[in-house]
Design an enzyme around this catalytic site. Structure first.
Site, PDB file in Angstrom:
ATOM      1  N   LYS A 139       0.855  -1.395  -0.009  1.00 57.44           N
ATOM      2  CA  LYS A 139      -0.054  -0.008   0.137  1.00 57.44           C
ATOM      3  C   LYS A 139       1.008   1.445   0.061  1.00 57.44           C
ATOM      4  CE  LYS A 139      -3.784  -2.318   2.215  1.00 57.44           C
ATOM      5  NZ  LYS A 139      -4.139  -3.071   3.252  1.00 57.44           N
ATOM      6  N   GLN A 168      -5.764  -2.264   9.199  1.00 61.68           N
ATOM      7  CA  GLN A 168      -5.115  -3.660   8.744  1.00 61.68           C
ATOM      8  C   GLN A 168      -5.714  -4.804   9.575  1.00 61.68           C
ATOM      9  OE1 GLN A 168      -3.226  -3.624   5.829  1.00 61.68           O
ATOM     10  NE2 GLN A 168      -3.797  -5.682   5.813  1.00 61.68           N
ATOM     11  N   ASP A 195     -12.209   0.950   2.957  1.00 59.92           N
ATOM     12  CA  ASP A 195     -12.224  -0.443   2.988  1.00 59.92           C
ATOM     13  C   ASP A 195     -13.883  -0.788   2.526  1.00 59.92           C
ATOM     14  OD1 ASP A 195      -9.923  -1.921   2.899  1.00 59.92           O
ATOM     15  OD2 ASP A 195      -9.816  -2.063   4.889  1.00 59.92           O
TER      16      ASP A 195
END
Lengths: 292, 292
Positions: free
Chosen positions: A52, A96, A119
């Site tokens: 990322k 995460q 997300d």
């Protein structure tokens, strides 16, 4: 037989994002900003975060990482999120996953500002993805990447039978919802399903997201099926640099003989997931900056 | 062959609710309250509202109806909802759907207090129904009634193939989510599906919610399937009192010869829907009054 090249598709998407970022910077003086909260030191999580960071760097995003030790409290994670919620230079935030077992994932994700939930895992986002006539603010990255690969490979979706193996909150469930939005006839196969092989063989489009290496054999596939392999499973390999290599949920060698198109692992869905995260963050920044 | 008797199942549920209401009244001096907002004069909507009034009366709930003309504004509907949101004697609120076409259903339902959303249609409720590990405050009434009928008829759900015909926000979609929560392997068939007959024939459990009279013929069924018919379709019948009668989405005469169990129309899923609405309202009142 088409091997769907996720690396080159993702590269194209990143290129057009980079162009938009330049335009945004010129016009507003600002760039999209992504923040990641990482708890603990899982090797796979560290590898994903590195990808990322590299991707953000490539397209000109600002990136911020908040690393917390595995021993930290839920409150400390929530504090990190709250700070990013308030930070105007950050437009997208993600935690995460997976979090260490002793954390209440739902409680922590609830703290995340809806407008920055790139997300797309907030229940309100998932609800709006599920309900016809509503639009979620963000579509979860892996499902969105899967659909993009289908569309970019000219695979017809409307009316086709799609089977999703796995019903995780992160991949299986939102992929079902998204395929249905595109008017496929979708079934979800999971650990309790009787005769998963027979059901999978009905699929014109198969999304394998069980996290079980080589689960789907050639005999599980309908001839001509399109196969998206979301699995990223490390298996021991003394000949490789790190002592392991990554394989998918689908037995690739068998599947290539039967499918009409397939994504490899690595180099298929994975790069698209990161590209979609960039796209979601760009969208978030555009909304926040009223930039079109 | 079992004809699943929704009327008697619903009666049993209402009886136990009535007992709980008495207990609540004795202990807190209060009873559950349900409010309905009705816009316009649709015959079917009026009939449904009458059933809800009767059911509330039978179990000892307070009932309040706010009737608005079809010509009213969105703001007036939202005002009615806001008043009920604030009214401590009302624990459950619903907007009788469908609203007239010129209304923005989503916008109006957003006004409804989550804690009183006894229909369970709020996107946050649907999201929490979809996500594993989360719990919605309320499960939509018709899907909940379907599952209750299966459980009360000792139908095994885990691992079985379930097909839902129709993907409405009110029935099809939440029924899919709920069957999956009970670990069935679920597929949704809809207007775009190719070969719906073949897919339907794979179902151990079939939920027909398409709103198309007699859509599902005997040939669509797997021998021994369990059939829940959610359709309530008026068809002309000069011999009946009102000039019409109600039939389901399933051709009953053909299905009884092939299914192992089936719900009739009327007298199957319909009464259970109303019973589940009472149950959701009772739950809402218990939560509001901290009564267990």
């Amino acid at each position: 037989m088409l091997i769907i090249d996720g690396i080159s598709e993702a590269e194209q998407i990143r290129s057009s994002i980079a162009v938009e970022v330049s335009r945004m910077k010129e016009s507003t003086g600002k760039v999209p900003g992504l923040a990641v909260v990482l708890v603990g030191q899982r090797q796979d999580s560290l590898a994903y975060v590195r990808k990322k960071i590299m991707a953000c760097h490539e397209v000109g995003f600002r990136f911020s990482l908040s690393e917390l030790p595995e021993s930290c409290t839920e409150e400390e994670v929530c504090d990190a999120l709250s700070n990013y919620n308030k930070d105007a230079s950050i437009h997208g935030i993600l935690v995460q996953l997976p979090l260490p077992q002793h954390f209440d994932e739902g409680k922590i994700l609830n703290v995340l500002s809806l407008e920055k939930d790139v997300d797309g895992f907030h229940p309100l986002n998932i609800g709006n993805l599920a309900i016809q006539g509503r639009e979620p603010l963000f579509i979860p990255c892996t499902p969105k990447g899967c659909i993009q690969l289908l569309l970019r490979s000219d695979v017809e979706i409307v009316g086709k039978r799609a089977v999703v193996i796995g019903r995780s909150n992160i991949v299986g469930l939102p992929t079902f919802l998204l395929l249905q939005r595109h008017h496929a006839t979708v079934s979800i196969v999971h650990a309790y399903s009787e005769n998963p092989e027979m059901i999978t063989r009905e699929a014109d489009i198969l999304v394998a997201a069980a996290g079980v290496p080589n689960l789907v054999r050639g005999s599980w596939l309908k001839p001509g099926a399109v196969v998206l392999d979301v699995g990223i499973n490390p298996i021991e390999d003394p000949e490789s640099e790190n002592g392991y290599r990554l394989i998918g949920d689908v037995c690739f060698e068998e599947a290539v003989k039967i499918a009409s198109a397939i994504t490899p692992v690595p180099g298929g869905v994975g790069p698209m997931t990161v590209a979609m995260l960039l796209q979601n963050t760009l969208e978030a920044a555009k909304r926040a900056l009223h930039f079109t």
